[in-house]
Design an enzyme around this catalytic site. Structure first.
Site, PDB file in Angstrom:
ATOM      1  N   LYS A 252      -9.864  -2.247   1.100  1.00 32.37           N
ATOM      2  CA  LYS A 252     -10.819  -2.246  -0.013  1.00 32.37           C
ATOM      3  C   LYS A 252     -10.489  -3.319  -1.049  1.00 32.37           C
ATOM      4  O   LYS A 252     -11.357  -3.735  -1.811  1.00 32.37           O
ATOM      5  CB  LYS A 252     -10.892  -0.863  -0.637  1.00 32.37           C
ATOM      6  CG  LYS A 252     -11.535   0.137   0.311  1.00 32.37           C
ATOM      7  CD  LYS A 252     -11.698   1.505  -0.277  1.00 32.37           C
ATOM      8  CE  LYS A 252     -12.464   2.414   0.679  1.00 32.37           C
ATOM      9  NZ  LYS A 252     -11.662   2.827   1.853  1.00 32.37           N
TER      10      LYS A 252
HETATM   11  C1  LIG Z   1     -12.261   3.211   3.053  1.00 30.84           C
HETATM   12  C2  LIG Z   1     -11.419   3.133   4.277  1.00 30.84           C
HETATM   13  C3  LIG Z   1     -11.985   3.156   5.568  1.00 30.84           C
HETATM   14  C4  LIG Z   1     -13.478   3.347   5.823  1.00 30.84           C
HETATM   15  O1  LIG Z   1     -14.239   2.258   5.388  1.00 30.84           O
HETATM   16  P1  LIG Z   1     -15.825   2.405   5.195  1.00 30.84           P
HETATM   17  O2  LIG Z   1     -16.276   1.125   4.589  1.00 30.84           O
HETATM   18  O3  LIG Z   1     -16.010   3.590   4.306  1.00 30.84           O
HETATM   19  O4  LIG Z   1     -16.401   2.626   6.543  1.00 30.84           O
HETATM   20  C5  LIG Z   1     -11.130   3.019   6.658  1.00 30.84           C
HETATM   21  N1  LIG Z   1      -9.790   2.902   6.501  1.00 30.84           N
HETATM   22  C6  LIG Z   1      -9.208   2.878   5.272  1.00 30.84           C
HETATM   23  C7  LIG Z   1      -7.737   2.765   5.173  1.00 30.84           C
HETATM   24  C8  LIG Z   1     -10.001   2.987   4.120  1.00 30.84           C
HETATM   25  O5  LIG Z   1      -9.398   2.978   2.912  1.00 30.84           O
END
Ligand SMILES: *Cc1c(COP(=O)(O)O)cnc(C)c1O
Length: 463
Positions: free
Chosen positions: A111
């Site tokens: 993120k």
């Molecule tokens: C947020 C997250 C996801 C999922 O991503 P999306 O964009 O919600 O599909 C997968 N792995 C980790 C470690 C995350 O923090």
């Protein structure tokens, strides 16, 4: 570039407004009114570009006139200077697997790729166009810390982040509460994650309060997040293919809110030679079921070893529905209304065929996740985080596959310990966290109490 709503209920807006707005005022999500297309000549040139140069090339047409190119370049440079790897998101080869490491940012999860840029975009646009924003969100872990690190110390922005007290992992809690910048306000709620989410929804639904305090969101529906995530698909493709336009690669993507894999879908629509996109889910398999049956139906939310994917309603799904129906907002509205009334929607046969052309999907159990971590470690000494392991398992033995690594394994060391009997070493960004000073207030799970706290905090700042 202009942006329209998936529900067709707003006049088009420019890039700056689309980023600041988050959700469209008709309740829909913003999408660009057209998609640019990459030429084969550019594809051949991509391997020579750095991540930042490629980001500029991909973002520029979506940003359009809204930000001068030199400013955009500087924003991108600043956003990825916080990453510890020179390639920002390198592809590593492990035991015949290709892993796209997305966890070299300040909070060791993917993120950061989007939220580092979003924080700088907010600051830039607010400084230029005036105004301020008070970001408010609820988190069960990864999103909150990435958002806080994205906006810490930024002018014109404050952030109030609610987490359920004692129910996020110690590392995740410290990643938030050790950020002592004056514009960061952590709230440990006496309640569950659902309580936190409900309260944040309450605040946003209180329109006078929302307007008075310029509340804003950084959740996964913000268009700029999708945009930033397209870049690493292009970057990984360029590095692995060497820029041959005929060389198509597949990606396996651990999926929760459908943001990450949707960015891959858009990258393919731009002309990045992507073959298969694999939606990898844990036991919370609403998206996998949709791909298999054409029916999108909410089930129960299960807790798993990949908690960032413990989601039933995938908030970016509405954008995909829009593209599936060639931008017909009326059909999108009708499907969503059915969903609201019955908890279920179904696309017709022709559309379902399209879905199956666009995606493959697989749901992976906790036992399979642990087994995959064990297997990869035994073969190569490389430790997958549980989310990444879901993606690797779902990708299977396919050739020409790239698996997205969405977090550093040390963020989920309880599961790593379970799988291989030892912990993953902490990256530098996570070392010493437990010894640092923290700041956080504890509050009751009562919207009025949270509102009063936000008001008095902001008033105190101005005094
Ligand atoms: C947020 C997250 C996801 C999922 O991503 P999306 O964009 O919600 O599909 C997968 N792995 C980790 C470690 C995350 O923090």
């Amino acid at each position: 570039m202009q942006y329209v709503s998936t529900r067709g209920g707003i006049a088009s807006v420019g890039f700056a407004e689309a980023v600041m707005m988050g959700l469209a005022t008709d309740g829909g999500l913003l999408v660009p009114s057209e998609l640019p297309h990459v030429t084969a000549k550019r594809l051949r040139a991509w391997p020579a570009l750095s991540f930042q140069e490629l980001a500029l090339e991909i973002l520029a047409p979506f940003v359009g006139e809204a930000i001068p190119t030199d400013d955009l370049r500087a924003l991108i440079e600043r956003s990825y200077a916080t990453f510890t790897h020179p390639q920002v998101t390198p592809v590593v080869e492990v035991d015949g697997l290709r892993i796209l490491e997305l966890f070299h940012g300040p909070t060791a999860a993917f993120k950061d790729v989007a939220l580092q840029l979003l924080g700088n975009l907010f600051e830039y646009l607010l400084a230029r166009d005036g105004g301020e924003i008070n970001i408010c969100g609820a988190t069960s872990g990864d999103t909150g810390s990435a958002a806080i690190h994205g906006v810490r110390g930024k002018a014109g922005i404050s952030i109030f982040m609610l987490h359920p007290k004692g129910r996020v992992s110690p590392i995740q809690e410290r990643q938030m509460t050790t950020v002592l910048d004056a514009n960061v306000h952590n709230i440990a709620l006496h309640g569950s994650f659902d309580d936190a989410q409900r309260i944040v929804k309450d605040l946003f639904n209180d329109l006078p309060f929302k307007t008075e305090l310029s509340l804003g969101a950084v959740n996964s529906i913000n268009w700029a997040r999708i945009l930033a995530q397209m870049v690493y698909y292009a970057f990984a493709w360029a590095r692995v293919s060497g820029g041959d336009p005929e060389r198509r690669l597949s990606f396996s993507v651990p999926t929760g809110n459908f943001g990450d894999v949707f960015a891959g879908y858009l990258a393919r629509r731009l002309g990045v030679p992507i073959d298969r996109l694999i939606i990898a889910t844990n036991r919370n398999d609403i998206l996998a079921r949709f791909v298999q049956t054409g029916v999108y139906e909410i089930g129960q939310v299960y807790q798993t070893l990949s908690p960032a994917m413990d989601i039933q309603i995938a908030s970016n799904f509405e954008r995909y529905l829009y593209y599936l129906h060639d931008g017909d907002a009326q059909v999108v509205c009708k499907l969503l209304e059915t969903m609201r009334q019955t908890g279920r929607l179904q696309v017709d046969q022709r559309i379902h065929t399209r879905v199956r052309d666009d995606f493959e999907a697989a749901a992976v159990s906790d036992a399979e996740t642990l087994e995959q971590i064990r297997l990869t470690f035994a073969r190569s000494d490389y430790i997958l985080c549980p989310h990444t392991a879901v993606g690797v398992k779902a990708g299977g033995a396919r050739s020409d596959l790239i698996c997205l690594a969405t977090a550093h394994p040390a963020k989920f060391n309880e599961s790593i310990q379970l799988a291989i009997g030892r912990e993953a070493p902490l990256p530098r960004s996570l070392q010493g966290l437990l010894d640092l000073p923290t700041r956080c207030v504890e509050l009751d799970a009562d919207p009025e109490c949270i509102k009063a706290h936000i008001r008095s905090t902001l008033a105190g700042r101005q005094a």
